[in-house]
Every structure is written in structure tokens, then in C-alpha cells.
Design an enzyme around this catalytic site. Structure first.
Site, PDB file in Angstrom:
ATOM      1  N   ILE A 152      77.947  27.302  26.893  1.00 12.21           N
ATOM      2  CA  ILE A 152      78.953  27.624  25.877  1.00 12.21           C
ATOM      3  C   ILE A 152      79.966  28.482  26.648  1.00 12.21           C
ATOM      4  CG2 ILE A 152      79.427  28.692  23.649  1.00 12.21           C
ATOM      5  CD1 ILE A 152      77.409  26.415  23.379  1.00 12.21           C
ATOM      6  N   PRO A 153      81.090  27.890  27.068  1.00 14.08           N
ATOM      7  CA  PRO A 153      81.934  28.492  28.104  1.00 14.08           C
ATOM      8  C   PRO A 153      82.856  29.623  27.657  1.00 14.08           C
ATOM      9  CG  PRO A 153      82.869  26.409  27.421  1.00 14.08           C
ATOM     10  CD  PRO A 153      81.560  26.557  26.677  1.00 14.08           C
ATOM     11  N   CYS A 154      82.269  30.737  27.272  1.00 11.24           N
ATOM     12  CA  CYS A 154      83.074  31.889  26.869  1.00 11.24           C
ATOM     13  C   CYS A 154      83.831  32.492  28.060  1.00 11.24           C
ATOM     14  CB  CYS A 154      82.222  32.939  26.175  1.00 11.24           C
ATOM     15  SG  CYS A 154      80.849  33.554  27.153  1.00 11.24           S
ATOM     16  N   HIS A 155      83.429  32.151  29.279  1.00  9.17           N
ATOM     17  CA  HIS A 155      84.148  32.648  30.451  1.00  9.17           C
ATOM     18  C   HIS A 155      85.563  32.074  30.540  1.00  9.17           C
ATOM     19  CE1 HIS A 155      82.275  28.895  31.882  1.00  9.17           C
ATOM     20  NE2 HIS A 155      83.283  28.815  32.732  1.00  9.17           N
TER      21      HIS A 155
END
Length: 163
Positions: free
Chosen positions: A126-129
Site C-alpha cells: 500500500i504505497p504511502c511512500h
């Protein structure tokens, strides 16, 4: 929510930017954290094996999207909706927290959206970066800003090489 009788298995993935602590139940990956999981049983599962394979491919520049199923075993409905929106931020792209709040449907919810990002239990998958400040600055990441920069640089470099 995972049932009381479900077994969470965990493993450690040694990434180029630090250990990622993985946790899964039978039908999905629940955790990809930068800090050790204090619960669960050490062991293997098909989900963990798939997660490790996909992380290997990601860090080698051969994977842009993750297929391993995820399973939210924590979080509010609001947080889960925010995390689901993050899945739409493409590899190599970034958006601002303000843009994420707009996509959520309430630009005034920017702080709540940013807070939900900070509670994302399934980092990278889950690419919160990929969410940054409106001015392009790196802000907030549970793994630390050096890991966020590493991941963003990795994706930018492989986008350039592979396109």
C-alpha cells in the site's frame, strides 16, 4: 477483522533499505512494517512466499504492481478507504497529501488523510511512500524519510531505465 482463531504467521524480509516485518493470515498479507511484529508465529505461508517473491521483484526493478492479496485486520473504515486510494498511485509517481484528500472527496480532510497514511500497516504494498508535501518535500513516513527517499528513487530510476 481477523477472527480470534486465525493464525498470523510472520517473517522478516531483508530489503536493501532495511528489514521489513511481514505478517499474514491464510487469505492475505496484513502487515509489512519497518518495526518488528510483537505477535504472531514465525513461519511460512503461501501469502508470505508470494509477498517475498514480489518484494524481490520490486527491489530488482521487475515489478511495478503487487498482486499478493492484502487483508486489513486493523484500521477504521476511514483509514481503509484512504489505504485503498493509495493503491491507485502508480509506480514512479507521487501525489501530494492535498491531492490525496481531494481524491478521497474532501480536501479539508488533509490532516486526517495524512494521519491515516501514517497508520498504514502494509508499507510498500500500500504505497504511502508515494505521497509527498505540496511543495515536493518529503514528509512523514513510518519507516523514516531515508527509506521513503530510497523507495522513491528506486522507482524513479527503474521507470527511467525500463521505459
Amino acid at each position: 477483522m481477523a477472527g480470534i482463531l486465525e493464525t498470523l504467521v510472520k517473517a522478516v524480509y531483508h530489503s536493501p533499505c532495511g528489514n521489513i516485518y511481514l505478517g499474514a493470515v491464510a487469505d492475505g498479507l496484513c502487515f509489512a512494517e519497518w518495526v518488528p511484529l510483537e505477535f504472531g508465529e514465525d513461519g511460512g505461508s503461501d501469502v508470505l512466499a508470494d509477498a517475498v517473491r514480489e518484494l524481490d521483484e520490486y527491489f530488482a526493478g521487475n515489478r511495478r504492481e503487487f498482486d499478493v492479496p492484502v487483508r486489513y485486520v486493523c484500521g477504521t473504515d476511514f483509514q481503509k478507504k484512504v489505504w485503498d486510494l493509495l493503491k491507485n498511485v502508480k509506480y514512479g509517481d507521487t501525489i501530494s497529501y492535498k491531492e490525496e484528500a481531494r481524491r478521497f472527496g474532501n480536501v479539508k480532510a488533509i490532516r486526517a488523510v495524512a494521519s491515516a497514511n501514517g497508520r498504514n500497516p502494509i508499507s510498500i504494498f500500500i504505497p504511502c511512500h508515494r505521497v509527498i508535501g505540496s511543495d515536493g518535500s518529503l514528509t512523514g513516513y513510518a519507516g523514516g524519510l531515508e527509506k521513503k527517499r530510497f523507495l522513491l528513487d528506486l522507482e524513479k530510476n527503474f521507470c527511467y531505465i525500463n521505459d
